[in-house]
Design a protein around this motif. Structure first.
Motif, PDB file in Angstrom:
ATOM      1  N   GLY A 201       0.835  -1.199   0.000  1.00 19.58           N
ATOM      2  CA  GLY A 201       0.000   0.000   0.000  1.00 19.58           C
ATOM      3  C   GLY A 201       0.867   1.246   0.000  1.00 19.58           C
ATOM      4  N   PHE A 202       0.198   2.404  -0.045  1.00 18.64           N
ATOM      5  CA  PHE A 202       0.902   3.679  -0.136  1.00 18.64           C
ATOM      6  C   PHE A 202       1.770   3.941   1.090  1.00 18.64           C
ATOM      7  N   THR A 203       1.205   3.743   2.285  1.00 24.14           N
ATOM      8  CA  THR A 203       1.949   4.002   3.508  1.00 24.14           C
ATOM      9  C   THR A 203       3.152   3.076   3.620  1.00 24.14           C
ATOM     10  N   HIS A 204       2.957   1.815   3.268  1.00 29.49           N
ATOM     11  CA  HIS A 204       4.046   0.833   3.297  1.00 29.49           C
ATOM     12  C   HIS A 204       5.196   1.283   2.399  1.00 29.49           C
ATOM     13  N   MET A 205       4.865   1.663   1.182  1.00 27.98           N
ATOM     14  CA  MET A 205       5.873   2.119   0.223  1.00 27.98           C
ATOM     15  C   MET A 205       6.558   3.394   0.704  1.00 27.98           C
ATOM     16  N   LEU A 206       5.772   4.324   1.240  1.00 30.32           N
ATOM     17  CA  LEU A 206       6.309   5.621   1.619  1.00 30.32           C
ATOM     18  C   LEU A 206       7.264   5.506   2.807  1.00 30.32           C
ATOM     19  N   PHE A 207       6.897   4.710   3.798  1.00 26.60           N
ATOM     20  CA  PHE A 207       7.758   4.559   4.968  1.00 26.60           C
ATOM     21  C   PHE A 207       9.062   3.850   4.609  1.00 26.60           C
ATOM     22  N   ASN A 208       8.985   2.827   3.776  1.00 25.88           N
ATOM     23  CA  ASN A 208      10.206   2.134   3.369  1.00 25.88           C
ATOM     24  C   ASN A 208      11.104   3.037   2.534  1.00 25.88           C
ATOM     25  N   SER A 209      10.505   3.823   1.649  1.00 22.46           N
ATOM     26  CA  SER A 209      11.286   4.743   0.824  1.00 22.46           C
ATOM     27  C   SER A 209      11.932   5.819   1.688  1.00 22.46           C
ATOM     28  N   PHE A 210      11.181   6.322   2.666  1.00 27.35           N
ATOM     29  CA  PHE A 210      11.734   7.345   3.554  1.00 27.35           C
ATOM     30  C   PHE A 210      12.882   6.772   4.387  1.00 27.35           C
ATOM     31  N   SER A 211      12.735   5.540   4.852  1.00 25.05           N
ATOM     32  CA  SER A 211      13.811   4.898   5.613  1.00 25.05           C
ATOM     33  C   SER A 211      15.059   4.754   4.759  1.00 25.05           C
ATOM     34  N   LEU A 212      14.859   4.426   3.494  1.00 31.57           N
ATOM     35  CA  LEU A 212      15.979   4.284   2.564  1.00 31.57           C
ATOM     36  C   LEU A 212      16.675   5.625   2.359  1.00 31.57           C
ATOM     37  N   ILE A 213      15.897   6.685   2.224  1.00 35.29           N
ATOM     38  CA  ILE A 213      16.456   8.033   2.043  1.00 35.29           C
ATOM     39  C   ILE A 213      17.226   8.473   3.284  1.00 35.29           C
ATOM     40  N   LEU A 214      16.744   8.098   4.448  1.00 35.54           N
ATOM     41  CA  LEU A 214      17.356   8.545   5.688  1.00 35.54           C
ATOM     42  C   LEU A 214      18.615   7.759   6.034  1.00 35.54           C
ATOM     43  N   PHE A 215      18.559   6.431   5.899  1.00 28.32           N
ATOM     44  CA  PHE A 215      19.659   5.598   6.371  1.00 28.32           C
ATOM     45  C   PHE A 215      20.559   5.053   5.264  1.00 28.32           C
ATOM     46  N   GLY A 216      20.148   5.180   4.015  1.00 22.88           N
ATOM     47  CA  GLY A 216      20.941   4.618   2.931  1.00 22.88           C
ATOM     48  C   GLY A 216      22.138   5.433   2.474  1.00 22.88           C
ATOM     49  N   PRO A 217      22.050   6.767   2.397  1.00 25.40           N
ATOM     50  CA  PRO A 217      23.133   7.564   1.808  1.00 25.40           C
ATOM     51  C   PRO A 217      24.506   7.329   2.420  1.00 25.40           C
ATOM     52  N   ALA A 218      24.610   7.265   3.745  1.00 20.61           N
ATOM     53  CA  ALA A 218      25.921   7.069   4.373  1.00 20.61           C
ATOM     54  C   ALA A 218      26.561   5.773   3.898  1.00 20.61           C
ATOM     55  N   LEU A 219      25.764   4.708   3.806  1.00 17.69           N
ATOM     56  CA  LEU A 219      26.311   3.432   3.361  1.00 17.69           C
ATOM     57  C   LEU A 219      26.651   3.449   1.876  1.00 17.69           C
ATOM     58  N   GLU A 220      25.857   4.149   1.063  1.00 18.12           N
ATOM     59  CA  GLU A 220      26.185   4.222  -0.365  1.00 18.12           C
ATOM     60  C   GLU A 220      27.546   4.887  -0.560  1.00 18.12           C
ATOM     61  N   GLN A 221      27.826   5.914   0.232  1.00 19.65           N
ATOM     62  CA  GLN A 221      29.129   6.572   0.118  1.00 19.65           C
ATOM     63  C   GLN A 221      30.243   5.699   0.683  1.00 19.65           C
ATOM     64  N   MET A 222      30.024   5.101   1.858  1.00 17.48           N
ATOM     65  CA  MET A 222      31.068   4.331   2.533  1.00 17.48           C
ATOM     66  C   MET A 222      31.414   3.046   1.785  1.00 17.48           C
ATOM     67  N   LEU A 223      30.395   2.365   1.257  1.00 15.94           N
ATOM     68  CA  LEU A 223      30.621   1.088   0.586  1.00 15.94           C
ATOM     69  C   LEU A 223      30.952   1.255  -0.891  1.00 15.94           C
ATOM     70  N   GLY A 224      30.440   2.318  -1.490  1.00  9.84           N
ATOM     71  CA  GLY A 224      30.515   2.437  -2.938  1.00  9.84           C
ATOM     72  C   GLY A 224      29.243   1.890  -3.553  1.00  9.84           C
ATOM     73  N   ARG A 225      28.988   2.259  -4.785  1.00  8.64           N
ATOM     74  CA  ARG A 225      27.705   1.908  -5.405  1.00  8.64           C
ATOM     75  C   ARG A 225      27.505   0.410  -5.552  1.00  8.64           C
ATOM     76  N   LEU A 226      28.525  -0.305  -6.041  1.00  9.60           N
ATOM     77  CA  LEU A 226      28.373  -1.739  -6.280  1.00  9.60           C
ATOM     78  C   LEU A 226      28.147  -2.496  -4.981  1.00  9.60           C
ATOM     79  N   LYS A 227      28.979  -2.222  -3.970  1.00  7.73           N
ATOM     80  CA  LYS A 227      28.821  -2.921  -2.697  1.00  7.73           C
ATOM     81  C   LYS A 227      27.506  -2.569  -2.025  1.00  7.73           C
ATOM     82  N   PHE A 228      27.037  -1.332  -2.219  1.00  8.04           N
ATOM     83  CA  PHE A 228      25.760  -0.975  -1.611  1.00  8.04           C
ATOM     84  C   PHE A 228      24.620  -1.775  -2.244  1.00  8.04           C
ATOM     85  N   ILE A 229      24.645  -1.907  -3.572  1.00  4.92           N
ATOM     86  CA  ILE A 229      23.619  -2.716  -4.253  1.00  4.92           C
ATOM     87  C   ILE A 229      23.668  -4.150  -3.734  1.00  4.92           C
ATOM     88  N   LEU A 230      24.887  -4.698  -3.596  1.00  7.50           N
ATOM     89  CA  LEU A 230      25.033  -6.061  -3.090  1.00  7.50           C
ATOM     90  C   LEU A 230      24.507  -6.166  -1.657  1.00  7.50           C
TER      91      LEU A 230
END
Length: 252
Positions: free
Chosen positions: A71-100
């Motif tokens: 549902g909308f709320t499910h998608m929105l909360f997961n996307s917001f969590s990704l926006i909040l907690f994902g960037p630091a790891l994308e930078q630290m790991l690099g793009r390929l390792k972050f995808i993995l």
């Protein structure tokens, strides 16, 4: 690590393309699911993590539920969590390792869920397992790689993880297996992914306005009203929308 310094959505997308792509995919698939087209309904059915269908050889269902939501709320909360907690790891790991890390934790969580939950009638969707996998990596840092995470961020991670774990077991309709096993998967693969990782630097991204851009601001002492301060961060608006939807759906 979790305080966003980007001043626009465009800057965020340029600095964290993997996170942005994943969020766009989440939103796009949800929008397609609203269209009255049988073809998209069929695709959604083919992607659900149905244990009965996995038992019959449809092993792609270990991956596809990561991009589907209930549902909308499910998608929105997961996307917001990704926006909040994902960037630091994308930078630290690099793009390929972050995808993995993201897909690996999600797939491992779904495989473990299938193996540990014998109910063939069980079906699930959502990227929560992958997101909890990111939490698993952060908690591994807190315990074994303290030089990669500052004390304040470590406290935030531990508190949010504990709250999330409690909510996992008290709220109905949540895939407890996905949350717990996603965390375990992220924790297990963390030592492999954190090799050569460096602490997060908010000014490292070429599209961020770091100290080199600091200039004298004649209005720096001028007080800003509440709404002017909020306007500086576009993600605050996103958070408010999520909060309003959550309140409406759960209390009215």
């Amino acid at each position: 690590m979790f305080l966003r310094t980007e001043k626009s959505v465009k800057e965020f997308i340029q600095s964290y393309p993997i996170i942005s792509t994943l969020v766009i995919i989440n939103i796009s698939i949800w929008i397609l699911g609203l269209l009255p087209i049988t073809f998209f309904d069929r695709l959604y059915d083919l992607g659900v993590g149905s244990h009965f269908d996995i038992q019959n050889g449809e092993y792609w269902r270990f991956l596809t539920p990561i991009f589907l939501h209930g549902g909308f709320t499910h998608m929105l909360f997961n996307s917001f969590s990704l926006i909040l907690f994902g960037p630091a790891l994308e930078q630290m790991l690099g793009r390929l390792k972050f995808i993995l890390a993201y897909l690996g934790a999600g797939v491992l969580a779904n495989i473990a869920t299938f193996l540990l939950n014998p109910d063939l009638g069980f079906a699930h969707v959502g990227t929560s397992g992958a997101i909890y996998g990111l939490f698993g990596i952060y908690v591994f840092m807190v315990v074994f790689r303290k030089h990669l995470i500052d004390a304040q961020s470590a406290q935030i991670i531990v508190i949010i993880f504990i709250i999330g774990l409690i909510m996992t077991f008290i709220r109905p309709g949540i895939n407890e297996y996905g949350h717990v096993l996603g965390f375990v998967s992220g924790f297990v693969i963390a030592p492999l992914l954190l090799t050569k990782a460096r602490p997060f630097n908010p000014w490292k991204n070429p599209h961020s306005n770091g100290p080199k851009d600091i200039q004298f601001n004649p209005n720096r002492w001028k007080k800003k009203n509440f709404f002017q301060r909020l306007r500086l961060n576009p993600f605050f608006i996103f958070f408010i929308i999520v909060l309003i939807i959550f309140i409406v759906q759960n209390f009215f």
